[in-house]
Design an enzyme around this catalytic site. Structure first.
Site, PDB file in Angstrom:
ATOM      1  N   ARG A 101       0.603  -1.192   0.047  1.00 27.47           N
ATOM      2  CA  ARG A 101      -0.090   0.116   0.015  1.00 27.47           C
ATOM      3  C   ARG A 101       0.818   1.399  -0.038  1.00 27.47           C
ATOM      4  O   ARG A 101       1.771   1.365   0.635  1.00 27.47           O
ATOM      5  CB  ARG A 101      -0.758   0.056   1.200  1.00 27.47           C
ATOM      6  N   TYR A 251      -1.344  -3.433  -6.858  1.00 25.61           N
ATOM      7  CA  TYR A 251      -1.183  -4.350  -5.626  1.00 25.61           C
ATOM      8  C   TYR A 251      -2.063  -4.119  -4.298  1.00 25.61           C
ATOM      9  O   TYR A 251      -2.563  -2.996  -4.021  1.00 25.61           O
ATOM     10  CB  TYR A 251       0.132  -3.988  -4.959  1.00 25.61           C
ATOM     11  N   LYS A 260      -9.526  -2.359   1.524  1.00 25.89           N
ATOM     12  CA  LYS A 260      -9.062  -1.211   2.333  1.00 25.89           C
ATOM     13  C   LYS A 260     -10.168   0.131   2.158  1.00 25.89           C
ATOM     14  O   LYS A 260     -10.651   0.901   3.060  1.00 25.89           O
ATOM     15  CB  LYS A 260      -7.759  -0.869   2.618  1.00 25.89           C
ATOM     16  N   HIS A 280     -10.955  -2.228  11.528  1.00 27.15           N
ATOM     17  CA  HIS A 280      -9.520  -3.150  10.755  1.00 27.15           C
ATOM     18  C   HIS A 280      -9.425  -4.495  11.816  1.00 27.15           C
ATOM     19  O   HIS A 280      -8.324  -4.069  12.628  1.00 27.15           O
ATOM     20  CB  HIS A 280      -8.474  -2.252  10.742  1.00 27.15           C
ATOM     21  N   SER A 302      -1.555  -3.488  10.371  1.00 29.09           N
ATOM     22  CA  SER A 302      -1.291  -4.389   9.340  1.00 29.09           C
ATOM     23  C   SER A 302       0.173  -5.090   9.672  1.00 29.09           C
ATOM     24  O   SER A 302       1.103  -4.702   9.997  1.00 29.09           O
ATOM     25  CB  SER A 302      -1.068  -3.613   7.994  1.00 29.09           C
ATOM     26  N   CYS A 304       0.603  -7.541  11.865  1.00 29.49           N
ATOM     27  CA  CYS A 304       0.798  -7.535  13.268  1.00 29.49           C
ATOM     28  C   CYS A 304      -0.072  -8.779  13.903  1.00 29.49           C
ATOM     29  O   CYS A 304      -0.082  -8.776  15.339  1.00 29.49           O
ATOM     30  CB  CYS A 304       0.510  -6.526  13.985  1.00 29.49           C
ATOM     31  N   ASP A 327      -9.542  -9.866   8.761  1.00 30.47           N
ATOM     32  CA  ASP A 327      -8.993  -8.480   8.554  1.00 30.47           C
ATOM     33  C   ASP A 327     -10.054  -7.090   8.906  1.00 30.47           C
ATOM     34  O   ASP A 327      -9.433  -6.275   9.162  1.00 30.47           O
ATOM     35  CB  ASP A 327      -8.648  -8.284   7.095  1.00 30.47           C
ATOM     36  N   ARG A 421       1.988 -12.159  -0.434  1.00 27.35           N
ATOM     37  CA  ARG A 421       0.918 -12.355   0.336  1.00 27.35           C
ATOM     38  C   ARG A 421       0.333 -13.587  -0.331  1.00 27.35           C
ATOM     39  O   ARG A 421       0.686 -14.001  -1.804  1.00 27.35           O
ATOM     40  CB  ARG A 421      -0.079 -11.229  -0.276  1.00 27.35           C
TER      41      ARG A 421
END
Ligand code: GTP
Ligand code: SPV
Ligand code: MN
Length: 638
Positions: A101, A251, A260, A280, A302, A304, A327, A421
């Protein structure tokens, strides 16, 4: 489309005729489906076509045949490489400039700056709570980027639902994109298809326009067959118009606009206006040995640990965890005053490095089929590879890095990009909760905040009440990760793990959370903070994490059940020494896990005060500042 328009005598057709749809046996069907597509949706497509001038159109129906066609096309174009070790799995390698991002180029477009971000105090540091762009500047940015940006390419039309179709909590969107990779990924991450048409007819759907920004013929060669335009990347949100406009990146969160951009930025704004929460957060169900089940939502920044916690295999005998989402959570009070949550997504876009049969077996089992991997390494026998995969490489097998170069263990650069990912369908996860697609959502008993805190912050503590919990969320900090462009192990403030995802002024966001706590008849979840990432003097994690995090979930459940097993500290309530099960964890000591240091919290409170003043200014709710003052008072008495 140019040609089509040409044939019609230069005028723009009111609806793109079926002839504009791609060949492939389905043109007539596509034309028929187009005819069923509700007028507001068609109008949005027409606008997009006029602006971007694609060569052809494809209205996606979400069918398996369409998925297969997209994947083989991507293979033919050299964007996806098959991974024959698994079933229908694929590897994409991006242009190395397009790997995460891009927060610096992500903007909220509103008439008034104050509606997007708190005012910058004079002389304060750079504002960290989002970027504002004025409508005229946005218009200019669009005109500089979009006219003709899809020339020579196909525009994919993706009608999609965030949330189970028909759920009172679900919302629909329509994404136009010139990236078949994005189309294939959106089909995994969201529910794509004509089942969304009734909702699209209502005109309040989210309009999502995306282009990689590389019309054909190319002016410069692509890098890794991955079209993007990093120098001109822009991810813009127009909450008042329910619109998302994204350019230049293919991406993740920059391009899969349901995630998001829609489910957090636009949705958080809708949630504020409509009295709910878009967060989130992962959602999991935890069942104790007696069979009592509770649902928990948890916000970590993110990279974590959300996916890992959401899919964990408990290391405590008799406990079970089920996954609802990894998420994003959309949460709304029901008639009984309980907060009910749905996962708006239908897939996982999870961090690959660190994922192994030891740390997250359920993720490993999820990604064995129908998965698109991006920027991981691969093995010469058609498998994937990344740091921490913890799988022996068969003798004679060679490795290739995410850059497509030969790679051997011990090389200084990692084999997989740190933000590589997997994109996999949620229903392949072996521990999906039976209620994960329940249109009513699941009732939330506890909310957890957390981050990567190498020192000072205990393994777990409970907030004294909702208002203190909102303060705890606002005070979250975490080490930077590879999920965005930030580098180094810098401790960053990340209120509610939403810093990159607020869809409106973050001060008003905190006020909204406070208001939720005042709601008449609300049966509020308890609020906790966790930290799996404490390190010792040698830099090693002092907590084993992963499945052992179930020990913390067990204490959280005991608190929800009303057990009297906590000890008050200035920071919050921590487990009494006998209340946290540390059995079978040699070398792990309660004292190491629950540091309580006056100098640490004095420093933390000072830093928070500076942060609030510089970033929220007068938009910080006074209740939150009041909680900080109360913490300072308690710390003084330590
Ligand atoms: P986003 O998808 O970016 O929102 O990330 P996420 O919050 O879902 O993070 P994820 O679960 O993918 O974890 C990110 C990294 O942290 C991975 O490399 C994990 O292996 C690692 N991790 C997750 N949980 C733990 C834990 O309990 N302890 C330790 N030491 N590492 C963890
Ligand atoms: C995050 O960064 O929090 C993610 C990955 O979940 S992305 O979809 O790229 O936003
Ligand atoms: Mn995330």
């Amino acid at each position: 489309m140019q040609k089509v328009i040409g044939r019609l005598g230069g005028c723009v057709p009111r609806v793109p005729p079926p002839a504009a749809f791609q060949r492939g046996g389905s043109r007539r069907k596509a034309g028929k489906r187009w005819g069923l597509c509700p007028p507001p949706a068609r109008q949005f497509v027409e606008e997009g076509v006029r602006l971007c001038r694609p060569r052809a159109l494809r209205l996606c129906d979400g069918s398996p045949a369409e998925g297969a066609a997209l994947l083989s096309q991507l293979q033919a174009e050299g964007v996806l490489h098959p991974l024959p070790k698994y079933d229908n799995c694929w590897l994409a390698r991006t242009d190395p400039r397009d790997v995460a991002r891009v927060e610096s180029r992500t903007v909220l477009v509103t008439e008034r700056e104050r509606d997007a971000i708190p005012p910058k105090p004079p002389g304060g540091g750079p504002q960290q709570l989002g970027n504002w762009m004025s409508p005229p500047a946005f218009e200019q940015a669009v005109q500089e980027r979009f006219p003709g940006c899809m020339e020579g390419r196909t525009m994919y039309i993706l009608p999609f639902s965030m949330g189970p179709v028909g759920s009172p909590l679900a919302k629909v969107g329509l994404q136009l994109t010139d990236s078949p990779y994005v189309a294939a990924s959106m089909r995994i991450m969201t529910r794509v298809g004509p089942q969304t048409f009734p909702a699209l007819a209502r005109d309040d759907f989210i309009r999502c326009l995306h282009s990689v920004g590389r019309p054909l013929p190319l002016r410069e060669p692509l890098v890794s067959q991955w079209p993007c335009d990093p120098a001109r990347t822009l991810v813009a949100h127009l909450p008042d118009q329910r619109r998302i406009v994204s350019f230049g990146s293919g991406y993740g969160g920059n391009s899969l606009l349901g995630k998001k951009c829609f489910a957090l930025r636009i949705a958080s704004r809708l949630a504020r206006d409509e009295g709910w929460l878009a967060e989130h957060m992962l959602i999991l169900g935890v069942t104790d040995p007696a069979g009592k089940k509770r649902y928990v939502a948890a916000a970590f920044p993110s990279a974590c640990g959300k996916t890992n916690l959401a899919m964990m295999t408990p290391a405590l005998p008799g406990w079970r965890v089920h996954c609802v989402g990894d998420d994003i959570a959309w949460m709304k009070f029901d008639a009984e005053g309980r907060l009910r949550a749905i996962n708006p997504e239908s897939g996982f876009f999870g961090v690959a490095p660190g994922t192994s049969m030891r740390t997250n077996p359920n993720a490993m089992l999820t990604v064995r089929a129908n998965t698109i991997f991006t920027n991981v390494g691969c093995t010469s026998d058609g498998g994937v590879y990344w740091e921490g995969i913890d799988q022996p490489v068969r003798p004679g097998t060679t490795l290739t890095s995410w850059l497509g170069q030969p790679w051997t263990p011990g090389d200084p650069q990692p084999c997989a990009h740190p933000n590589s990912r997997f994109c996999a369908p949620a229903n392949q996860c072996p521990i999906m909760d039976p209620a994960w697609e329940d249109p009513e959502g699941v009732p939330i008993d506890a909310i957890i905040f957390g981050g990567r805190r190498p020192e000072g912050v205990p393994l777990v503590y409970e907030a004294f009440n909702w208002r203190h919990g909102v303060f705890v969320g606002s005070a979250m900090r975490s080490e930077a990760t590879a999920a965005a462009e930030h580098t180094g192990r810098r401790l960053m403030h990340d209120p509610f793990a939403m810093r990159p995802f607020f869809g409106y002024n973050a001060g008003q966001y905190l006020a909204h959370w406070l208001a939720v706590g005042e709601r008449e008849g609300a049966r509020l979840p308890r609020i906790f903070h966790v930290n799996w990432f404490l390190r010792d003097g040698a830099g090693r994690f002092v907590w084993p994490g992963f499945g052992h995090n179930a020990r913390v979930l067990a204490w959280i459940c005991s608190r929800v059940a009303g057990e009297d097993n906590a000890k008050t500290t200035p920071v919050g309530l921590v487990p009494r020494e006998d209340a946290l099960d540390l059995d079978g964890l040699p070398g792990v000591s309660y004292a190491d896990l629950f540091p309580v240091s006056r100098p640490f919290w004095e420093k933390e409170a000072r830093e928070l005060r500076r942060y609030y003043e510089e970033n929220f200014g007068e938009d910080l709710p006074k209740e939150v500042m009041g909680e900080l003052s109360a913490l300072e008072e308690r710390v003084k008495k330590m």
